[in-house]
Design an enzyme around this catalytic site. Structure first.
Site, PDB file in Angstrom:
ATOM      1  N   ARG A  54      12.668   3.533  -0.904  1.00  0.00           N
ATOM      2  CA  ARG A  54      11.294   3.476  -1.428  1.00  0.00           C
ATOM      3  C   ARG A  54      11.284   3.767  -2.939  1.00  0.00           C
ATOM      4  O   ARG A  54      11.982   4.627  -3.423  1.00  0.00           O
ATOM      5  CB  ARG A  54      10.418   4.514  -0.742  1.00  0.00           C
ATOM      6  CG  ARG A  54      10.228   4.262   0.735  1.00  0.00           C
ATOM      7  CD  ARG A  54       9.347   5.331   1.331  1.00  0.00           C
ATOM      8  NE  ARG A  54       8.010   5.319   0.757  1.00  0.00           N
ATOM      9  CZ  ARG A  54       7.176   6.346   0.799  1.00  0.00           C
ATOM     10  NH1 ARG A  54       7.538   7.469   1.359  1.00  0.00           N
ATOM     11  NH2 ARG A  54       5.979   6.255   0.269  1.00  0.00           N
ATOM     12  N   GLY A  97       0.860  -1.191   0.000  1.00  0.00           N
ATOM     13  CA  GLY A  97       0.000   0.000   0.000  1.00  0.00           C
ATOM     14  C   GLY A  97       0.883   1.224   0.000  1.00  0.00           C
ATOM     15  O   GLY A  97       1.813   1.311  -0.799  1.00  0.00           O
ATOM     16  N   GLU A  98       0.629   2.116   0.932  1.00  0.00           N
ATOM     17  CA  GLU A  98       1.414   3.347   1.036  1.00  0.00           C
ATOM     18  C   GLU A  98       2.059   3.385   2.425  1.00  0.00           C
ATOM     19  O   GLU A  98       1.356   3.525   3.431  1.00  0.00           O
ATOM     20  CB  GLU A  98       0.499   4.548   0.797  1.00  0.00           C
ATOM     21  CG  GLU A  98       1.211   5.751   0.268  1.00  0.00           C
ATOM     22  CD  GLU A  98       2.067   5.448  -0.964  1.00  0.00           C
ATOM     23  OE1 GLU A  98       3.286   5.726  -0.897  1.00  0.00           O
ATOM     24  OE2 GLU A  98       1.537   4.926  -1.965  1.00  0.00           O
ATOM     25  N   SER A  99       3.375   3.269   2.452  1.00  0.00           N
ATOM     26  CA  SER A  99       4.047   3.078   3.742  1.00  0.00           C
ATOM     27  C   SER A  99       3.913   4.275   4.673  1.00  0.00           C
ATOM     28  O   SER A  99       3.871   4.107   5.894  1.00  0.00           O
ATOM     29  CB  SER A  99       5.519   2.722   3.518  1.00  0.00           C
ATOM     30  OG  SER A  99       6.136   3.653   2.674  1.00  0.00           O
ATOM     31  N   CYS A 139       6.128  -5.453   0.427  1.00  0.00           N
ATOM     32  CA  CYS A 139       6.269  -4.138  -0.207  1.00  0.00           C
ATOM     33  C   CYS A 139       6.158  -3.002   0.822  1.00  0.00           C
ATOM     34  O   CYS A 139       7.068  -2.841   1.616  1.00  0.00           O
ATOM     35  CB  CYS A 139       5.286  -4.020  -1.363  1.00  0.00           C
ATOM     36  SG  CYS A 139       5.791  -2.762  -2.547  1.00  0.00           S
ATOM     37  N   ILE A 147       5.436  -3.655  -7.676  1.00  0.00           N
ATOM     38  CA  ILE A 147       4.692  -2.411  -7.941  1.00  0.00           C
ATOM     39  C   ILE A 147       5.342  -1.298  -7.119  1.00  0.00           C
ATOM     40  O   ILE A 147       5.260  -1.313  -5.890  1.00  0.00           O
ATOM     41  CB  ILE A 147       3.200  -2.541  -7.548  1.00  0.00           C
ATOM     42  CG1 ILE A 147       2.545  -3.717  -8.287  1.00  0.00           C
ATOM     43  CG2 ILE A 147       2.457  -1.232  -7.837  1.00  0.00           C
ATOM     44  CD1 ILE A 147       1.142  -4.056  -7.778  1.00  0.00           C
ATOM     45  N   ARG A 148       5.981  -0.378  -7.779  1.00  0.00           N
ATOM     46  CA  ARG A 148       6.710   0.693  -7.078  1.00  0.00           C
ATOM     47  C   ARG A 148       7.446   0.103  -5.875  1.00  0.00           C
ATOM     48  O   ARG A 148       7.269   0.536  -4.733  1.00  0.00           O
ATOM     49  CB  ARG A 148       5.755   1.817  -6.655  1.00  0.00           C
ATOM     50  CG  ARG A 148       5.152   2.551  -7.850  1.00  0.00           C
ATOM     51  CD  ARG A 148       4.351   3.764  -7.417  1.00  0.00           C
ATOM     52  NE  ARG A 148       3.256   3.387  -6.532  1.00  0.00           N
ATOM     53  CZ  ARG A 148       2.954   3.969  -5.384  1.00  0.00           C
ATOM     54  NH1 ARG A 148       3.679   4.980  -4.963  1.00  0.00           N
ATOM     55  NH2 ARG A 148       1.938   3.576  -4.676  1.00  0.00           N
ATOM     56  N   HIS A 200       4.859  -8.627  -4.292  1.00  0.00           N
ATOM     57  CA  HIS A 200       3.513  -8.856  -3.739  1.00  0.00           C
ATOM     58  C   HIS A 200       3.034 -10.294  -3.949  1.00  0.00           C
ATOM     59  O   HIS A 200       2.247 -10.542  -4.869  1.00  0.00           O
ATOM     60  CB  HIS A 200       2.503  -7.947  -4.455  1.00  0.00           C
ATOM     61  CG  HIS A 200       2.629  -6.508  -4.105  1.00  0.00           C
ATOM     62  ND1 HIS A 200       2.006  -5.956  -3.005  1.00  0.00           N
ATOM     63  CD2 HIS A 200       3.289  -5.506  -4.706  1.00  0.00           C
ATOM     64  CE1 HIS A 200       2.279  -4.668  -2.938  1.00  0.00           C
ATOM     65  NE2 HIS A 200       3.060  -4.363  -3.966  1.00  0.00           N
ATOM     66  N   GLU A 257       0.796 -11.738  -2.426  1.00  0.00           N
ATOM     67  CA  GLU A 257      -0.665 -11.756  -2.218  1.00  0.00           C
ATOM     68  C   GLU A 257      -1.436 -11.398  -3.493  1.00  0.00           C
ATOM     69  O   GLU A 257      -2.648 -11.572  -3.545  1.00  0.00           O
ATOM     70  CB  GLU A 257      -1.055 -10.811  -1.067  1.00  0.00           C
ATOM     71  CG  GLU A 257      -0.978  -9.312  -1.354  1.00  0.00           C
ATOM     72  CD  GLU A 257       0.436  -8.724  -1.292  1.00  0.00           C
ATOM     73  OE1 GLU A 257       1.420  -9.494  -1.268  1.00  0.00           O
ATOM     74  OE2 GLU A 257       0.540  -7.481  -1.291  1.00  0.00           O
TER      75      GLU A 257
HETATM   76  N1  GLN Z   1       6.090   2.597  -2.961  1.00  0.00           N
HETATM   77  C1  GLN Z   1       5.129   2.360  -1.930  1.00  0.00           C
HETATM   78  C2  GLN Z   1       5.547   3.008  -0.628  1.00  0.00           C
HETATM   79  O1  GLN Z   1       6.571   3.561  -0.555  1.00  0.00           O
HETATM   80  C3  GLN Z   1       4.941   0.869  -1.737  1.00  0.00           C
HETATM   81  C4  GLN Z   1       4.260   0.305  -2.938  1.00  0.00           C
HETATM   82  C5  GLN Z   1       3.570  -0.967  -2.693  1.00  0.00           C
HETATM   83  O2  GLN Z   1       3.300  -1.420  -1.569  1.00  0.00           O
HETATM   84  N2  GLN Z   1       3.199  -1.578  -3.799  1.00  0.00           N
HETATM   85  O3  GLN Z   1       4.808   2.972   0.315  1.00  0.00           O
END
Ligand code: GLN
Length: 200
Positions: free
Chosen positions: A112, A53-55, A85, A140-141, A176, A178
């Site tokens: 990140r 998600g978004e850390s 992630c 993903i990112r 990921h 999941e």
């Molecule tokens: N880049 C996101 C972050 O810094 C993490 C991306 C992800 O969980 N797919 O939070």
């Protein structure tokens, strides 16, 4: 009955919930999933999942809600965690970003979004220690793991960079698991199954 807690303040919660249910079933067990949005639930969980998600958002909520010390106590009690992630970023020793208050569960530093932005997301088959066949890793990112502490085992690399690590009871992945139908990493993290059992 396995009590599985999914950190549910933000991120891909339902995917992890489904994955742990399927991993438990493959192991001949039943899992009850607890979505964690406030303090008081983690102490009743046998295993924990920290989603992607978004850390920044996840780490702030964990501190604000008083969940962070409970997660640290879970790991101190040697109970398993799978952090994927953003979950790995939050679990790291340092994310080199003041907006993320890391929990220090995994003795690594992370960078990140080091693999690129959303458009650069990709999937690659990677070899993971403990699995006989390559794992379809979805990035993903994704964070780059760039400083690995002495007690940390690197389980997988992609282009010579660590992308899955184990530090005591915690497995952290840049990718990921999941988001695929493949629950072998959940099985490895929580049931310590052998490669032979996992390839059945
Ligand atoms: N880049 C996101 C972050 O810094 C993490 C991306 C992800 O969980 N797919 O939070």
């Amino acid at each position: 009955m396995l009590h599985a807690g999914v950190i549910a303040v933000q991120g891909d919660v339902s995917e992890h919930a489904r994955a742990i249910e399927r991993a438990a079933a493959a192991h001949g067990q039943e899992a009850t999933v607890h979505e964690i949005r406030h303090a008081g639930i983690v102490p009743d969980c046998d295993v924990l999942l920290m989603p992607g998600g978004e850390s920044t958002t996840i780490s702030r909520a964990l501190q604000r809600e008083g969940i962070a010390p409970e997660v640290k106590a879970h790991v101190a009690a040697d109970k398993p965690v799978l952090a994927t992630c953003a979950g790995l970023i939050v679990s790291a020793r340092d994310a080199k970003d003041d907006r993320v208050e890391t929990l220090g569960l995994v003795d690594v530093t992370v960078d990140r979004n080091a693999f690129g932005r959303q458009v650069d997301s990709f999937e690659a088959p990677i070899d993971v220690d403990g699995l006989d066949e390559p794992f379809p890793a979805v990035f993903i990112r994704a964070p780059l793991i760039d400083d690995v502490g002495d007690g940390v085992e690197v389980l997988a690399e992609w282009e010579d960079r660590p992308v899955a690590v184990r530090d005591g009871p915690v497995i952290g992945t840049s990718f990921h698991p999941e988001l695929t139908d493949d629950v072998r990493l959940h099985r490895l993290a929580f049931f310590e199954e052998t490669p032979a059992a996992l390839s059945e």
